[in-house]
Motif scaffolding. Structure first.
Motif, PDB file in Angstrom:
ATOM      1  N   ILE A 327      -5.142   9.154 -10.919  1.00 57.31           N
ATOM      2  CA  ILE A 327      -5.886   7.890 -10.674  1.00 57.31           C
ATOM      3  C   ILE A 327      -3.748   6.909 -10.356  1.00 57.31           C
ATOM      4  O   ILE A 327      -4.230   6.950  -9.488  1.00 57.31           O
ATOM      5  CB  ILE A 327      -6.033   7.273 -12.169  1.00 57.31           C
ATOM      6  CG1 ILE A 327      -7.165   7.477 -12.576  1.00 57.31           C
ATOM      7  CG2 ILE A 327      -5.897   5.463 -12.230  1.00 57.31           C
ATOM      8  CD1 ILE A 327      -7.448   7.097 -13.941  1.00 57.31           C
ATOM      9  N   GLY A 328      -3.212   7.397 -10.893  1.00 52.54           N
ATOM     10  CA  GLY A 328      -1.934   7.333 -10.063  1.00 52.54           C
ATOM     11  C   GLY A 328      -1.388   7.749  -8.624  1.00 52.54           C
ATOM     12  O   GLY A 328      -1.172   6.579  -7.402  1.00 52.54           O
ATOM     13  N   ILE A 329      -2.087   9.039  -8.762  1.00 49.31           N
ATOM     14  CA  ILE A 329      -1.819   9.849  -7.268  1.00 49.31           C
ATOM     15  C   ILE A 329      -3.056   8.880  -6.457  1.00 49.31           C
ATOM     16  O   ILE A 329      -2.394   9.102  -5.246  1.00 49.31           O
ATOM     17  CB  ILE A 329      -2.619  11.051  -6.964  1.00 49.31           C
ATOM     18  CG1 ILE A 329      -1.675  11.863  -8.027  1.00 49.31           C
ATOM     19  CG2 ILE A 329      -2.712  11.448  -5.693  1.00 49.31           C
ATOM     20  CD1 ILE A 329      -1.613  13.404  -8.605  1.00 49.31           C
ATOM     21  N   LEU A 330      -4.154   8.706  -6.614  1.00 53.64           N
ATOM     22  CA  LEU A 330      -4.618   7.950  -5.565  1.00 53.64           C
ATOM     23  C   LEU A 330      -4.225   6.566  -5.200  1.00 53.64           C
ATOM     24  O   LEU A 330      -3.924   6.243  -3.678  1.00 53.64           O
ATOM     25  CB  LEU A 330      -6.543   6.785  -6.584  1.00 53.64           C
ATOM     26  CG  LEU A 330      -7.183   8.209  -6.227  1.00 53.64           C
ATOM     27  CD1 LEU A 330      -8.389   7.481  -6.931  1.00 53.64           C
ATOM     28  CD2 LEU A 330      -7.389   9.209  -5.681  1.00 53.64           C
ATOM     29  N   TYR A 331      -3.014   5.250  -5.947  1.00 50.35           N
ATOM     30  CA  TYR A 331      -2.661   4.762  -5.661  1.00 50.35           C
ATOM     31  C   TYR A 331      -1.473   4.566  -4.811  1.00 50.35           C
ATOM     32  O   TYR A 331      -0.989   4.233  -3.699  1.00 50.35           O
ATOM     33  CB  TYR A 331      -2.498   3.427  -6.689  1.00 50.35           C
ATOM     34  CG  TYR A 331      -2.957   2.745  -8.154  1.00 50.35           C
ATOM     35  CD1 TYR A 331      -3.692   1.692  -7.500  1.00 50.35           C
ATOM     36  CD2 TYR A 331      -4.125   3.574  -8.714  1.00 50.35           C
ATOM     37  CE1 TYR A 331      -4.337   0.659  -7.945  1.00 50.35           C
ATOM     38  CE2 TYR A 331      -4.623   2.545  -9.646  1.00 50.35           C
ATOM     39  CZ  TYR A 331      -5.107   1.388  -9.101  1.00 50.35           C
ATOM     40  OH  TYR A 331      -5.773   0.854  -9.782  1.00 50.35           O
ATOM     41  N   ALA A 332      -0.843   6.236  -5.193  1.00 50.33           N
ATOM     42  CA  ALA A 332       0.242   6.424  -4.211  1.00 50.33           C
ATOM     43  C   ALA A 332       0.299   6.968  -2.999  1.00 50.33           C
ATOM     44  O   ALA A 332       0.953   6.395  -2.092  1.00 50.33           O
ATOM     45  CB  ALA A 332       1.214   7.264  -5.198  1.00 50.33           C
ATOM     46  N   VAL A 429     -10.686  -1.778  -5.134  1.00 48.64           N
ATOM     47  CA  VAL A 429      -9.773  -2.283  -5.797  1.00 48.64           C
ATOM     48  C   VAL A 429      -8.519  -2.096  -5.305  1.00 48.64           C
ATOM     49  O   VAL A 429      -7.675  -2.580  -4.747  1.00 48.64           O
ATOM     50  CB  VAL A 429     -10.069  -2.064  -7.206  1.00 48.64           C
ATOM     51  CG1 VAL A 429      -8.963  -0.898  -8.103  1.00 48.64           C
ATOM     52  CG2 VAL A 429      -9.454  -3.485  -7.676  1.00 48.64           C
ATOM     53  N   ILE A 430      -7.969  -0.884  -5.336  1.00 46.10           N
ATOM     54  CA  ILE A 430      -7.095  -0.076  -4.874  1.00 46.10           C
ATOM     55  C   ILE A 430      -6.610  -0.690  -3.256  1.00 46.10           C
ATOM     56  O   ILE A 430      -5.948  -1.330  -2.964  1.00 46.10           O
ATOM     57  CB  ILE A 430      -7.291   1.479  -4.294  1.00 46.10           C
ATOM     58  CG1 ILE A 430      -7.240   1.534  -5.928  1.00 46.10           C
ATOM     59  CG2 ILE A 430      -5.323   1.854  -3.847  1.00 46.10           C
ATOM     60  CD1 ILE A 430      -6.995   3.348  -6.435  1.00 46.10           C
ATOM     61  N   LYS A 431      -7.869  -1.087  -1.724  1.00 44.86           N
ATOM     62  CA  LYS A 431      -7.620  -1.348  -0.532  1.00 44.86           C
ATOM     63  C   LYS A 431      -7.601  -2.438  -0.879  1.00 44.86           C
ATOM     64  O   LYS A 431      -6.569  -3.122  -0.683  1.00 44.86           O
ATOM     65  CB  LYS A 431      -9.231  -0.820  -0.318  1.00 44.86           C
ATOM     66  CG  LYS A 431      -8.510  -1.356   1.199  1.00 44.86           C
ATOM     67  CD  LYS A 431     -10.262  -1.156   1.859  1.00 44.86           C
ATOM     68  CE  LYS A 431     -10.196  -2.090   3.701  1.00 44.86           C
ATOM     69  NZ  LYS A 431     -11.427  -0.838   3.801  1.00 44.86           N
ATOM     70  N   THR A 432      -7.848  -3.524  -1.627  1.00 42.22           N
ATOM     71  CA  THR A 432      -7.631  -5.146  -2.177  1.00 42.22           C
ATOM     72  C   THR A 432      -6.700  -4.948  -2.653  1.00 42.22           C
ATOM     73  O   THR A 432      -5.298  -5.942  -2.152  1.00 42.22           O
ATOM     74  CB  THR A 432      -8.341  -5.448  -3.152  1.00 42.22           C
ATOM     75  OG1 THR A 432      -9.829  -5.253  -2.647  1.00 42.22           O
ATOM     76  CG2 THR A 432      -8.529  -6.939  -3.504  1.00 42.22           C
ATOM     77  N   MET A 433      -5.638  -4.374  -3.512  1.00 45.65           N
ATOM     78  CA  MET A 433      -4.416  -4.200  -4.541  1.00 45.65           C
ATOM     79  C   MET A 433      -3.295  -4.674  -3.077  1.00 45.65           C
ATOM     80  O   MET A 433      -2.584  -4.712  -3.144  1.00 45.65           O
ATOM     81  CB  MET A 433      -4.343  -3.346  -5.375  1.00 45.65           C
ATOM     82  CG  MET A 433      -2.784  -3.939  -5.997  1.00 45.65           C
ATOM     83  SD  MET A 433      -1.245  -2.469  -5.043  1.00 45.65           S
ATOM     84  CE  MET A 433      -1.540  -1.405  -5.963  1.00 45.65           C
TER      85      MET A 433
END
Length: 459
Positions: A327-332, A429-433
């Protein structure tokens, strides 16, 4: 782009992954660059210029200290925290710095570390420039680095090419989005943790992977335990009193009171998070998860799993950490884990998302439920600002980790009650963040120029 679990979880020191761990790594990398250029023996002094968020909150985050340690040859995962004050005292007294313990150069921290508080380098708010000079003050070598969050450091060339230093290792299960990860899990009949384990085997053996995960979890637990024991006042102008020891004493000396309180488990989770982040604020050994400012959330939720969840075992710990790292990789990859870039939603928000998904995995939830828990964890942290009072990783950071840990547990419980079908995807939600971070005013992004940082009077 290949990112490992051990890139997301780094053993280092507090108080900040972007302002302490990253600059220390940059100083060490510059030191190696002097040797590669063949100019090491000619260096008489080094000047370091700090820009943007590093300049604005660097003193409170120990950036200047980290740079001196890095230039001395120290690394965050190897330096003895107990030795740091003594090393720095010698530098400040003698106004000389030993490069790798081999060569003394002129170095006055007040003169050779320059804070450009009104300037920002073009590629990231956490920019720094290192310049080495000979005895006649001729420039020998210079390099720009960016500390982009989570202890990741890139040079100017790499930053222009990509967010992170490129690792072109071929992975058996490469993924860029949560949708790809879910489809890969479905088609391969592997859990997200199993996919991550197979990917990790591209770098290290199965034995090394498990040993690395054991070391991460052991370091986290040791940090919790130290935080429960260590008393006193945290360093810095705020004079914040440590609370974890009193929390621990109350919970252990009044067990009957805890039994009568149906929410006493939350007190333990709060304790775990507070203990870690008080240790982080004190510059102690922590695990960047995925940042130092949010270092208490994953240990608190994982300790909750180990202590309070039926059937908890070591394999569950592995599932938790491997899934959280996916999950962290997706955000990074798709947004940011830097408070200086997207606010605290990129630190506490990401850690909450990682912990929520990791807990579902530890409890053997389905991949779709993991994705939903991670989404919930971030959805309710969108817009979270980074406004450290006094430029210190203390207020609101320490309590914010406790709140993030509780939120992660709740997100996992909600997701486990559902079938994994929901309206907002993790990718959305990642895109929104990321978009929210881009819209956020700079004063709310680790500059201590807005929010609580200007509305709380420092004592």
């Amino acid at each position: 782009m290949a990112i490992s679990t051990f890139d997301l979880f780094k053993i280092g020191i507090g108080p900040s992954s972007s302002h302490t761990v990253g600059p220390m790594r940059a100083g060490h990398r510059f030191l190696l660059g002097l040797e590669e250029k063949g100019v090491f023996d000619q260096v008489a002094t080094v000047t370091v210029e700090l820009y943007g968020s590093l300049a604005l909150t660097g003193v409170g985050h120990g950036t200047d200290k980290a740079i001196m340690l890095g230039l001395s040859g120290e690394l965050p995962d190897q330096v003895d925290p107990e030795s740091i004050d003594g090393k720095l005292m010698i530098i400040k007294r003698d106004l000389r710095l030993m490069l790798k313990g081999q060569k003394a150069i002129e170095f006055d921290p007040k003169k050779h570390i320059i804070f450009f508080r009104k300037k920002v380098l073009p590629l990231h708010s956490n920019g720094m420039r290192f310049i080495a000079y000979d005895a006649r003050y001729n420039e020998l070598h210079s390099r720009v680095y960016y500390s982009i969050g989570g202890g990741f450091v890139v040079n100017e060339d790499t930053a222009k090419e990509d967010r992170l230093k490129k690792d072109t290792t071929a992975l058996p299960y490469p993924f860029k989005t949560a949708a790809e990860l879910l489809e890969m899990s479905r088609s391969s009949n592997l859990s997200i943790a199993e996919i991550m384990f197979e990917n990790e085997k591209a770098w290290r053996s199965e034995t090394e992977i498990r040993a690395g995960l054991d070391r991460i979890w052991q370091t986290m637990k040791e940090c919790i335990d130290r935080g429960c024991r260590n008393t006193g006042v945290l360093p810095g102008s705020l004079k914040v009193k440590r609370r974890a020891p009193d929390f621990y004493k109350d919970l252990t000396q009044n067990p009957q009171k805890a039994l009568r309180d149906p929410l006493s488990i939350l007190d333990w989770v709060n304790l775990y998070a507070l203990a870690v982040n008080e240790e982080n604020a004190a510059g102690s050994r922590v695990v960047t998860a995925p940042t130092n400012g949010a270092a208490g959330i994953i240990p608190a939720v994982l300790r909750y799993y180990e202590e309070f969840c039926s059937g908890a075992d070591q394999e569950g710990v592995y599932r938790f950490l491997l899934t959280a790292s996916a999950i962290g990789i997706l955000y990074a990859e798709n947004a940011s884990i830097s408070g200086a870039e997207v606010g605290c939603q990129g630190e506490v928000g990401v850690a909450c998302s990682m912990a929520a998904g990791g807990l579902v995995a530890a409890l053997e939830g389905r991949s779709s439920q993991i994705e939903e828990a991670a989404e919930i964890g971030m959805e309710h942290n969108l817009g979270l600002t980074c406004d450290p009072v006094g430029g210190l990783v203390q207020i609101p950071c320490i309590e914010r980790n406790a709140m993030g840990a509780i939120k992660a547990i709740n997100a996992s419980r909600i997701a486990l009650k559902r079938e994994g079908t929901h309206h907002v995807s993790l990718d959305s939600v990642i895109k929104t963040m990321r978009a929210t971070g881009a819209d956020m005013k700079t004063k709310y992004k680790e500059t201590s120029r807005g929010g609580l940082a200007v509305n709380v009077i420092e004592c």
